[in-house]
Design a protein around this motif. Structure first.
Motif, PDB file in Angstrom:
ATOM      1  N   ASN A 168      22.163  54.950  50.073  1.00 52.42           N
ATOM      2  CA  ASN A 168      21.218  55.735  50.866  1.00 52.42           C
ATOM      3  C   ASN A 168      20.348  54.749  51.627  1.00 52.42           C
ATOM      4  O   ASN A 168      19.505  54.058  51.032  1.00 52.42           O
ATOM      5  CB  ASN A 168      20.347  56.609  49.961  1.00 52.42           C
ATOM      6  CG  ASN A 168      21.121  57.756  49.364  1.00 52.42           C
ATOM      7  OD1 ASN A 168      21.913  58.405  50.041  1.00 52.42           O
ATOM      8  ND2 ASN A 168      20.901  58.023  48.076  1.00 52.42           N
ATOM      9  N   ASN A 169      20.565  54.650  52.911  1.00 49.61           N
ATOM     10  CA  ASN A 169      19.909  53.624  53.705  1.00 49.61           C
ATOM     11  C   ASN A 169      18.889  54.256  54.653  1.00 49.61           C
ATOM     12  O   ASN A 169      19.245  55.000  55.558  1.00 49.61           O
ATOM     13  CB  ASN A 169      20.945  52.833  54.508  1.00 49.61           C
ATOM     14  CG  ASN A 169      20.309  51.748  55.347  1.00 49.61           C
ATOM     15  OD1 ASN A 169      19.301  51.164  54.963  1.00 49.61           O
ATOM     16  ND2 ASN A 169      20.882  51.482  56.506  1.00 49.61           N
ATOM     17  N   ARG A 170      17.599  53.957  54.427  1.00 50.87           N
ATOM     18  CA  ARG A 170      16.534  54.475  55.282  1.00 50.87           C
ATOM     19  C   ARG A 170      15.964  53.389  56.195  1.00 50.87           C
ATOM     20  O   ARG A 170      15.002  53.622  56.922  1.00 50.87           O
ATOM     21  CB  ARG A 170      15.424  55.072  54.419  1.00 50.87           C
ATOM     22  CG  ARG A 170      15.851  56.322  53.652  1.00 50.87           C
ATOM     23  CD  ARG A 170      14.722  56.884  52.821  1.00 50.87           C
ATOM     24  NE  ARG A 170      14.406  56.029  51.678  1.00 50.87           N
ATOM     25  CZ  ARG A 170      13.210  55.570  51.387  1.00 50.87           C
ATOM     26  NH1 ARG A 170      12.175  55.852  52.182  1.00 50.87           N
ATOM     27  NH2 ARG A 170      13.004  54.809  50.336  1.00 50.87           N
ATOM     28  N   ASP A 183      28.748  53.028  52.665  1.00 48.63           N
ATOM     29  CA  ASP A 183      28.869  54.461  52.359  1.00 48.63           C
ATOM     30  C   ASP A 183      28.479  54.796  50.922  1.00 48.63           C
ATOM     31  O   ASP A 183      28.442  55.964  50.544  1.00 48.63           O
ATOM     32  CB  ASP A 183      30.280  54.963  52.665  1.00 48.63           C
ATOM     33  CG  ASP A 183      31.354  54.267  51.850  1.00 48.63           C
ATOM     34  OD1 ASP A 183      31.022  53.423  50.979  1.00 48.63           O
ATOM     35  OD2 ASP A 183      32.549  54.543  52.081  1.00 48.63           O
ATOM     36  N   LYS A 206      23.532  55.452  46.063  1.00 44.20           N
ATOM     37  CA  LYS A 206      23.629  56.912  46.006  1.00 44.20           C
ATOM     38  C   LYS A 206      23.738  57.388  44.566  1.00 44.20           C
ATOM     39  O   LYS A 206      23.268  58.471  44.218  1.00 44.20           O
ATOM     40  CB  LYS A 206      24.831  57.381  46.820  1.00 44.20           C
ATOM     41  CG  LYS A 206      24.634  57.265  48.323  1.00 44.20           C
ATOM     42  CD  LYS A 206      25.826  57.803  49.095  1.00 44.20           C
ATOM     43  CE  LYS A 206      25.566  57.756  50.586  1.00 44.20           C
ATOM     44  NZ  LYS A 206      26.743  58.233  51.377  1.00 44.20           N
ATOM     45  N   LYS A 253      22.335  57.427  41.233  1.00 45.59           N
ATOM     46  CA  LYS A 253      20.995  57.163  40.737  1.00 45.59           C
ATOM     47  C   LYS A 253      21.019  56.395  39.418  1.00 45.59           C
ATOM     48  O   LYS A 253      21.863  56.635  38.550  1.00 45.59           O
ATOM     49  CB  LYS A 253      20.225  58.466  40.536  1.00 45.59           C
ATOM     50  CG  LYS A 253      20.072  59.302  41.796  1.00 45.59           C
ATOM     51  CD  LYS A 253      19.254  58.572  42.850  1.00 45.59           C
ATOM     52  CE  LYS A 253      19.042  59.449  44.069  1.00 45.59           C
ATOM     53  NZ  LYS A 253      18.303  58.735  45.144  1.00 45.59           N
ATOM     54  N   SER A 258      21.746  48.559  59.422  1.00 49.83           N
ATOM     55  CA  SER A 258      22.699  48.708  58.322  1.00 49.83           C
ATOM     56  C   SER A 258      23.571  47.462  58.240  1.00 49.83           C
ATOM     57  O   SER A 258      23.651  46.666  59.181  1.00 49.83           O
ATOM     58  CB  SER A 258      23.575  49.955  58.520  1.00 49.83           C
ATOM     59  OG  SER A 258      24.306  49.853  59.720  1.00 49.83           O
TER      60      SER A 258
END
Length: 229
Positions: free
Chosen positions: A53-55, A50, A104, A106, A59
């Motif tokens: 940021n997983n693209r 959580d 997440k 940055k 997972s």
């Protein structure tokens, strides 16, 4: 543990179970890793799903985010953290280099992530590896290069090439066309470092990395350094 044994069975793991892991093992192992260049700055942090940021199409319960302040260090990141990947597999923790997962929170120093977690699908035998032949990654077929041949790479590009020297190899990375360069970006540097990590693990007592002032230019390739083994 014999890390070299893991080279011949390692599988980029994309299937995980949500079991907890004693994360102190990572810091303990990282204290013993070898670097190509002792003067570089880098750090890492462990994140939960959580926090990422997983693209990617899969997972994992945990991600290791890698940071360094200079692009020149990317090959070192592959070299250092592939040692960790082999170690984790050896203690039954699956893992995979993930170019499409980022914190997440940055940070301009972020380079790449490694997913990891418990898994029941994390090994394979040699017949299941899909790799270039030894003659495709070197100026002459040489079984000493099998550890590098089996190294993982972004979209399985295997962007490394080895030229024989008297005591080892000059190492080159493949120079891609402009379209492919935009896609693989920094991953090529990391991938060459991963291949060198396999060469180090297989030749731990004799491995030495250095850079030459004078080296042969090979069309379509960029000199990355030289190794003694």
């Amino acid at each position: 543990m014999d890390l070299e044994e893991q080279i011949y069975t390692r599988k980029s793991c994309r299937n995980y179970v949500d079991d907890e892991i004693d994360l102190t093992i990572i810091d303990d192992f990282m204290n013993s890793t070898k670097q190509l260049n002792e003067d570089i700055n880098y750090r890492y942090e462990i994140l939960k799903l959580d926090e990422v940021n997983n693209r990617a199409r899969f997972s994992a319960p945990y991600y290791l985010a890698i940071y360094t302040d200079k692009k020149e260090n990317y090959m070192d990141m592959g070299f250092i953290f592939e040692q960790l990947c082999l170690y984790l597999q050896g203690i039954d923790i699956g893992n995979c280099w993930v170019g499409l997962a980022s914190p997440k929170k940055k940070n301009s120093d972020f380079v790449i992530s490694i997913s990891f977690g418990k898994s029941d699908n994390m090994t394979r035998d040699l017949s299941q590896f899909k790799r270039k032949s030894l003659s495709e990654i070197s100026d002459a077929e040489d079984e000493r290069l099998i550890p590098a041949q089996l190294a993982p790479s972004a979209i399985n590009q295997q962007p490394w090439y080895f030229k024989h020297t008297d005591d080892g190899f000059d190492v080159y990375k493949v120079k891609h066309n402009i379209i492919k360069r935009q896609f693989v970006k920094k991953w090529n540097e990391i991938d060459v470092g991963i291949a060198l990590a396999h060469m180090y693990v297989a030749n731990e007592d004799t491995f030495e990395f250095y850079k030459k002032a004078n080296f042969e230019n090979i069309n379509g390739h960029i000199y990355a350094g030289s190794i003694k083994i």
